[in-house]
Design a protein around this motif. Sequence first.
Motif, PDB file in Angstrom:
ATOM      1  N   UNK A   8      -6.052  -0.864   7.383  1.00  0.00           N
ATOM      2  CA  UNK A   8      -5.278  -0.161   8.603  1.00  0.00           C
ATOM      3  C   UNK A   8      -5.740   1.264   8.685  1.00  0.00           C
ATOM      4  N   UNK A   9      -6.790   1.595   8.090  1.00  0.00           N
ATOM      5  CA  UNK A   9      -7.788   2.691   8.288  1.00  0.00           C
ATOM      6  C   UNK A   9      -6.995   3.852   7.853  1.00  0.00           C
ATOM      7  N   UNK A  10      -5.894   3.759   6.806  1.00  0.00           N
ATOM      8  CA  UNK A  10      -5.605   5.123   6.229  1.00  0.00           C
ATOM      9  C   UNK A  10      -5.962   4.932   4.622  1.00  0.00           C
ATOM     10  N   UNK A  11      -6.049   6.090   3.854  1.00  0.00           N
ATOM     11  CA  UNK A  11      -6.183   6.129   2.602  1.00  0.00           C
ATOM     12  C   UNK A  11      -4.895   5.691   1.613  1.00  0.00           C
ATOM     13  N   UNK A  12      -5.047   4.900   0.555  1.00  0.00           N
ATOM     14  CA  UNK A  12      -3.843   4.219  -0.205  1.00  0.00           C
ATOM     15  C   UNK A  12      -4.277   3.742  -1.405  1.00  0.00           C
ATOM     16  N   UNK A  13      -3.332   3.533  -2.264  1.00  0.00           N
ATOM     17  CA  UNK A  13      -3.419   2.657  -3.520  1.00  0.00           C
ATOM     18  C   UNK A  13      -3.013   1.542  -3.230  1.00  0.00           C
ATOM     19  N   UNK A  21       0.973  -1.254  -0.033  1.00  0.00           N
ATOM     20  CA  UNK A  21      -0.060  -0.063  -0.013  1.00  0.00           C
ATOM     21  C   UNK A  21       0.814   1.231  -0.085  1.00  0.00           C
ATOM     22  N   UNK A  22       0.508   2.327  -0.786  1.00  0.00           N
ATOM     23  CA  UNK A  22       1.212   3.530  -0.875  1.00  0.00           C
ATOM     24  C   UNK A  22       0.135   4.362  -0.291  1.00  0.00           C
ATOM     25  N   UNK A  23       0.563   5.285   0.974  1.00  0.00           N
ATOM     26  CA  UNK A  23      -0.520   6.321   1.492  1.00  0.00           C
ATOM     27  C   UNK A  23      -0.425   7.424   0.851  1.00  0.00           C
ATOM     28  N   UNK A  24      -1.953   7.768   0.460  1.00  0.00           N
ATOM     29  CA  UNK A  24      -2.327   9.044  -0.171  1.00  0.00           C
ATOM     30  C   UNK A  24      -2.854   9.983   0.564  1.00  0.00           C
ATOM     31  N   UNK A  25      -3.311  11.357   0.167  1.00  0.00           N
ATOM     32  CA  UNK A  25      -3.990  12.086   1.098  1.00  0.00           C
ATOM     33  C   UNK A  25      -5.566  11.804   0.549  1.00  0.00           C
ATOM     34  N   UNK A  26      -6.364  12.120   1.358  1.00  0.00           N
ATOM     35  CA  UNK A  26      -7.863  11.809   1.209  1.00  0.00           C
ATOM     36  C   UNK A  26      -8.414  12.251  -0.285  1.00  0.00           C
ATOM     37  N   UNK A  27      -8.872  11.463  -1.229  1.00  0.00           N
ATOM     38  CA  UNK A  27      -9.258  11.836  -2.388  1.00  0.00           C
ATOM     39  C   UNK A  27     -10.643  12.689  -2.360  1.00  0.00           C
ATOM     40  N   UNK A  28     -10.817  13.535  -3.209  1.00  0.00           N
ATOM     41  CA  UNK A  28     -12.114  14.289  -3.102  1.00  0.00           C
ATOM     42  C   UNK A  28     -13.387  13.418  -3.900  1.00  0.00           C
ATOM     43  N   UNK A  40      -0.867  -1.026 -10.723  1.00  0.00           N
ATOM     44  CA  UNK A  40      -1.062   0.226  -9.973  1.00  0.00           C
ATOM     45  C   UNK A  40      -2.189   1.044 -10.566  1.00  0.00           C
ATOM     46  N   UNK A  41      -3.441   0.610  -9.694  1.00  0.00           N
ATOM     47  CA  UNK A  41      -4.640   1.412 -10.264  1.00  0.00           C
ATOM     48  C   UNK A  41      -5.794   1.117  -9.096  1.00  0.00           C
ATOM     49  N   UNK A  42      -5.485   0.301  -8.341  1.00  0.00           N
ATOM     50  CA  UNK A  42      -6.857  -0.111  -7.376  1.00  0.00           C
ATOM     51  C   UNK A  42      -6.789   0.923  -6.071  1.00  0.00           C
TER      52      UNK A  42
END
Length: 203
Positions: free
Chosen positions: A25-30, A8-15, A47-49
Amino acid sequence: MGAIDGTHIRIKSPTVDEHLYVNRKNFHSINIQGVCDARLKFLNIVAKWPGSTHDSFIWNNCASKEIFVNSTIPDGWLLGDSAYPLRPWPLTPVFNPSTPSEGRYNDSHTRTRNTIERAFGVLKSRFRCVDTSGGTLLYTPKKTCKIAIATTVLHNMCINSNVPLPEGCNPVDNGQIRVQYVGRQLNDGARVRERLINGRFSS
């Protein structure tokens, strides 16, 4: 032929569709699926999901699976953990091994499959932007996927050019999410695994 797993790659919360990107694990990710060889070189990357996507779903909807299904690759296996369905191509560990042969198979499987965890660990050590220690990528999911692919290509170039690992590199991927596959296991995969265990791990 290789080892398969997700990271998983952590990202900011998408719009858009924010809830789909929240992982276990309750964080935003790809959720990135990778296949690597013994040199830790990536043979395939998906890398798209969004982060909530299960590893088995990514496998069932990727081109690599179709290559095996269509017998484009006539022989060989991918080694995956219990998040993947047991089929003739992704071989998984035996759940609750009951014989010494099954135990030896599981031990060998674990040691060999560990290459994908190390590959993701080295990737994230080289490119901290895709590691949780580097914080959160402040980009859209689409751009994050492009970054993931770019870092994987650079990682492979480093291996081809014998670039040394970063100082203090600890090639263990602590960001992985492990889930138990509870779906239906098909008999064709069980038969292939049983033949392998009886033929190679019985003594």
